[in-house]
Design a protein around this motif. Structure first.
Motif, PDB file in Angstrom:
ATOM      1  N   PHE A  77     -13.870  56.999 -11.896  1.00  0.00           N
ATOM      2  CA  PHE A  77     -13.692  56.661 -10.377  1.00  0.00           C
ATOM      3  C   PHE A  77     -12.962  57.979  -9.712  1.00  0.00           C
ATOM      4  O   PHE A  77     -12.312  58.396  -9.949  1.00  0.00           O
ATOM      5  CB  PHE A  77     -13.906  55.045  -9.974  1.00  0.00           C
ATOM      6  N   ALA A  82     -26.026  47.032 -15.095  1.00  0.00           N
ATOM      7  CA  ALA A  82     -24.572  47.086 -14.658  1.00  0.00           C
ATOM      8  C   ALA A  82     -23.442  46.192 -14.888  1.00  0.00           C
ATOM      9  O   ALA A  82     -22.309  46.939 -15.473  1.00  0.00           O
ATOM     10  CB  ALA A  82     -24.826  46.855 -12.633  1.00  0.00           C
ATOM     11  N   SER A 138     -18.274  48.819 -11.006  1.00  0.00           N
ATOM     12  CA  SER A 138     -18.064  48.006 -11.623  1.00  0.00           C
ATOM     13  C   SER A 138     -17.070  47.637 -11.403  1.00  0.00           C
ATOM     14  O   SER A 138     -16.384  46.877 -12.382  1.00  0.00           O
ATOM     15  CB  SER A 138     -18.217  50.056 -12.066  1.00  0.00           C
ATOM     16  N   LYS A 178     -11.860  51.422  -4.721  1.00  0.00           N
ATOM     17  CA  LYS A 178     -11.458  52.058  -5.512  1.00  0.00           C
ATOM     18  C   LYS A 178     -10.273  51.506  -5.840  1.00  0.00           C
ATOM     19  O   LYS A 178      -9.390  52.087  -5.109  1.00  0.00           O
ATOM     20  CB  LYS A 178     -11.988  52.862  -6.745  1.00  0.00           C
ATOM     21  N   ASP A 197     -20.506  54.948  -7.296  1.00  0.00           N
ATOM     22  CA  ASP A 197     -20.957  53.348  -7.716  1.00  0.00           C
ATOM     23  C   ASP A 197     -20.429  51.967  -6.666  1.00  0.00           C
ATOM     24  O   ASP A 197     -19.062  52.193  -7.099  1.00  0.00           O
ATOM     25  CB  ASP A 197     -19.417  53.806  -8.919  1.00  0.00           C
ATOM     26  N   HIS A 198     -20.653  51.484  -6.706  1.00  0.00           N
ATOM     27  CA  HIS A 198     -20.501  50.502  -5.812  1.00  0.00           C
ATOM     28  C   HIS A 198     -20.168  49.202  -6.674  1.00  0.00           C
ATOM     29  O   HIS A 198     -19.712  48.225  -6.175  1.00  0.00           O
ATOM     30  CB  HIS A 198     -21.234  50.337  -4.950  1.00  0.00           C
TER      31      HIS A 198
END
Length: 734
Positions: free
Chosen positions: A321, A546, A476, A328, A473-474
């Protein structure tokens, strides 16, 4: 009661002269007796004669100057004009967000020097105290809203360092709703009350907020935090804080290290449950403010530990990330939090407006040794905070207000403007020769200690408007958060989504939100869909792998994210209610006060009325508070039994109370709510009858309930065992 005053008082000062040391906020050192005497002479005498703003004493402030007894008021009544003018202008624009807050003074001291990583002055020497001012706040609601609403909480700290003021402006959650500050006005407009009717106040359960979030998948991780019990903290004293952004520490050699800041309360991190929070808002909308104020006034100073996650620059891209993505966090399993110091809040403000309301935080208030990164949300905040203060506090001189003044000397070429308090000598330009070149800059060669120099970083690229692909990436980490929760925490999150989305009128918004949740966890999405009455998303809607890859951003589970693993030790400052009726066992009441009080708890005796009651042994029991004054309030459209169990961390029912209190609806409701909210309960002798009257059945079958039957002695081991129950805070399995 003896009140520890904390650091020396801070009083208004005469106009400042540029180039002389600023008196700044309360400090524990650095000013001699002569300066203190001058300050005292300049300060208003609280016991002296009333004067005008010009120091003219007045003989009457109750009557206007008129022509005769019933004649017109005269324009020459300068006292009346001055008094009304001040009143008319008492209100300044409230903050757009974080309007409702509470503040306190204190100090920060490091455990050891961090010179290896930063040249920041306040982190150089173990044990050296730096004064601080901290402001806690809610985000959405106006100044008049309640403290215990479901919302993010602000946790902003102003360090008055010897090299200037440093503001660590954070929240009680480590991530945020958006990635770029360009979306901040849209987010705030969406979460604020809706434009047509200015409803709801202090709440996110409405269409525009969920419409925005359903169209912004980057909000999903923050939504998981906001729907958890983190959004309804037990108190500011039991709440974590986070810097949110990735910052950079810089040492004396110019070497940088990425850093994430964490505040951890020594009392542990605890929250309310939703029903409890709603009842508290009705009973005492100032619950968090009052709790903080009273704890400091009583000498129970809140304490927090500052921790840092340090990431070498060469590891900037070592994670799956982006470190610059404010949606994050860095899992503690990947980078442990290193404790570096402690903060103690030991003095309440003297005037809410002058200090808590006028304190001005700014993410760009940094000092040598701390610098920014290219986080696009942080970069925007660096513009927005200053721009906001210029409007809210009337101009560019807000840094001269007492609560905002630095301890460091201030020598500037700024001039004039609204609220100017400094008497500037010299000519106000640089370079100059007529003023001997003063004030002068420190450039050229190796800079001396305490001079700020921006971290040197090479930046290449085209000028574009485009989100970095590394921010894509929204889901994980939203999945990581969900998987890290215990069963009861997951149930609370599910119920929160159901409640909030149940308030949303637009069915498409509800469906779209559930469609986002399926990327987090299909079972969560299905259960929320069932509760709010929308179709469960089809598997085809899951357009990314996902679930299988949810752990790709690090560990599959992070225990540090769960409240279950953030409890503190001891029961200091916990409030315990002792419910009594005529004929209660005085020895048991006394034992509760003595044993739990010795461990730091605050114990109160409650009864149907104030005054005194006859005890079983013929003595008298003193009542601290009558039950009707602590009753809960029902919310419209929500059925909540009346009672005030929300104000206590535990309930003790001494023997001998059963026959009377079982017929007292206030007492029954009190225990009913305490049991429903999972709070520890001690049941002694016939007090079990009150538990049964509350519909809980046999108290020996209930988790978190300490029981002594009729004739059994409540000895020291019993109270120590009950204290261990209090340490757990609550028993959600009940």
């Amino acid at each position: 009661m003896t009140i520890n005053p904390g650091p020396p008082e801070h009083r208004p000062h005469a106009p400042l002269v540029s180039g002389t040391p600023n008196p700044g906020p309360p400090v524990e050192h650095g000013r001699d007796a002569k300066d203190a005497a001058l300050d005292a002479a300049r300060a208003p005498d609280p016991n002296g004669a009333l004067t005008t703003d010009q120091g003219v004493r007045v003989d009457d402030t109750d009557n206007s100057l008129t022509v005769g007894d019933r004649g017109p008021t005269l324009l020459e009544d300068f006292q009346l004009r001055e008094k009304l003018t001040h009143f008319d202008h008492e209100r300044i624009p409230e903050r757009v967000v974080h309007a409702r807050g509470a503040g306190a003074y204190g100090f920060f001291e490091p455990y050891a020097s961090l010179a290896e990583f930063t040249c920041a002055d306040f982190l150089q020497e173990a044990g050296r105290r730096t004064p601080v001012f901290v402001r806690f706040s809610t985000v959405q609601g106006p100044r008049g809203s309640a403290d215990t609403v479901r919302d993010v909480r602000g946790f902003a700290t102003k360090f008055y360092t010897r090299h200037g003021n440093y503001d660590l402006v954070g929240n009680n959650m480590p991530v945020f709703f958006i990635q770029d500050a360009a979306k901040f006005p849209d987010f705030v407009h969406a979460v604020k009350p809706e434009a047509p009717n200015e409803i709801p106040t202090g709440a996110s359960a409405h269409d525009t907020f969920w419409d925005f979030c359903s169209l912004q998948p980057e909000s999903t991780h923050m939504l998981m935090w906001a729907m958890s019990d983190r959004a309804i903290p037990r108190s500011y004293r039991m709440m974590q804080g986070f810097g949110v952004h990735t910052f950079r520490l810089v040492n004396a050699d110019g070497r940088g290290t990425f850093v994430k800041f964490h505040w951890r309360p020594l009392l542990g991190t605890h929250s309310q449950v939703w029903d409890e929070a709603q009842l508290t808002a009705g009973r005492d909308p100032d619950f968090h403010r009052r709790d903080l104020w009273e704890a400091i006034a009583d000498g129970d100073f809140p304490e927090y530990e500052l921790g840092v996650q340090l990431i070498p620059e060469q590891d900037e891209f070592a994670f799956p990330f982006d470190l610059l993505d404010p949606t994050k966090l860095v899992p503690e399993e990947l980078v442990p939090v290193r404790p570096v110091g402690r903060m103690v809040l030991n003095r309440n403000p003297e005037n809410f407006f002058a200090e808590t309301e006028q304190v001005a935080f700014h993410t760009a208030n940094i000092v040598p040794g701390i610098d920014f990164t290219n986080d696009p949300l942080l970069q925007g905040r660096n513009f927005s905070y200053l721009d906001t203060q210029l409007i809210r506090l009337g101009g560019p001189n807000f840094s001269q207000l007492p609560v905002n003044r630095p301890l460091a000397d201030v020598r500037v070429n700024h001039r004039d403007g609204h609220g100017q308090q400094t008497i500037h000598p010299g000519h106000g330009y640089s370079p100059n020769s007529v003023g001997g070149g003063c004030p002068f800059t420190m450039g050229g060669g190796r800079l001396p200690e305490g001079v700020f120099q921006h971290y040197q970083e090479r930046v290449d690229g085209r000028t574009i408007r485009r989100r970095s692909p590394s921010f894509a990436d929204h889901y994980s980490q939203a999945t990581l958060f969900w998987r890290s929760m215990t069963g009861w925490e997951q149930e609370h999150i599910t119920a929160a989504f159901a409640f909030e989305l149940g308030k949303v009128v637009d069915e498409e918004v509800r469906r779209r939100t559930v469609g986002n949740l399926v990327h987090v966890d299909p079972v969560l999405a299905a259960e929320v869909a069932r509760r709010i009455g929308v179709p469960e998303p089809e598997p085809a809607e899951l357009d990314a792998p996902a679930q299988e890859d949810a752990g790709a951003a690090g560990p599959l589970v992070s225990p540090a994210l769960s409240l279950e693993h953030l409890r503190g030790s001891g029961i200091r400052t916990r409030k315990v209610a002792v419910l009594v009726g005529p004929g209660a066992d005085a020895d048991q009441v006394r034992a509760a006060h003595e044993h739990l009080g010795a461990l730091g708890a605050t114990v109160e005796t409650l009864a149907a009325h104030g005054g005194e009651l006859p005890a079983r042994d013929g003595g008298r029991l003193v009542v601290d508070r009558p039950l009707p004054t602590t009753a809960s309030v029902l919310y419209d459209a929500v059925v909540v039994p009346d009672g005030t169990g929300v104000l206590y961390d535990a309930v003790i029912v001494p023997g001998g109370t059963g026959p009377d209190l079982t017929a007292d609806p206030d007492a029954v409701r009190f225990v009913t709510e305490a049991l429903r909210h999972g709070k520890p309960v001690a049941v002694l002798g016939s007090g079990a009858g009150l538990v049964r009257a509350a519909g809980a059945g046999d108290p020996t079958d209930l988790a978190g309930v300490a029981v002594r039957g009729p004739g059994e002695r409540a000895d020291e081991d019993f109270w120590d065992g009950f204290a261990r129950l209090l340490e757990r805070h609550r028993f959600p399995e009940r």
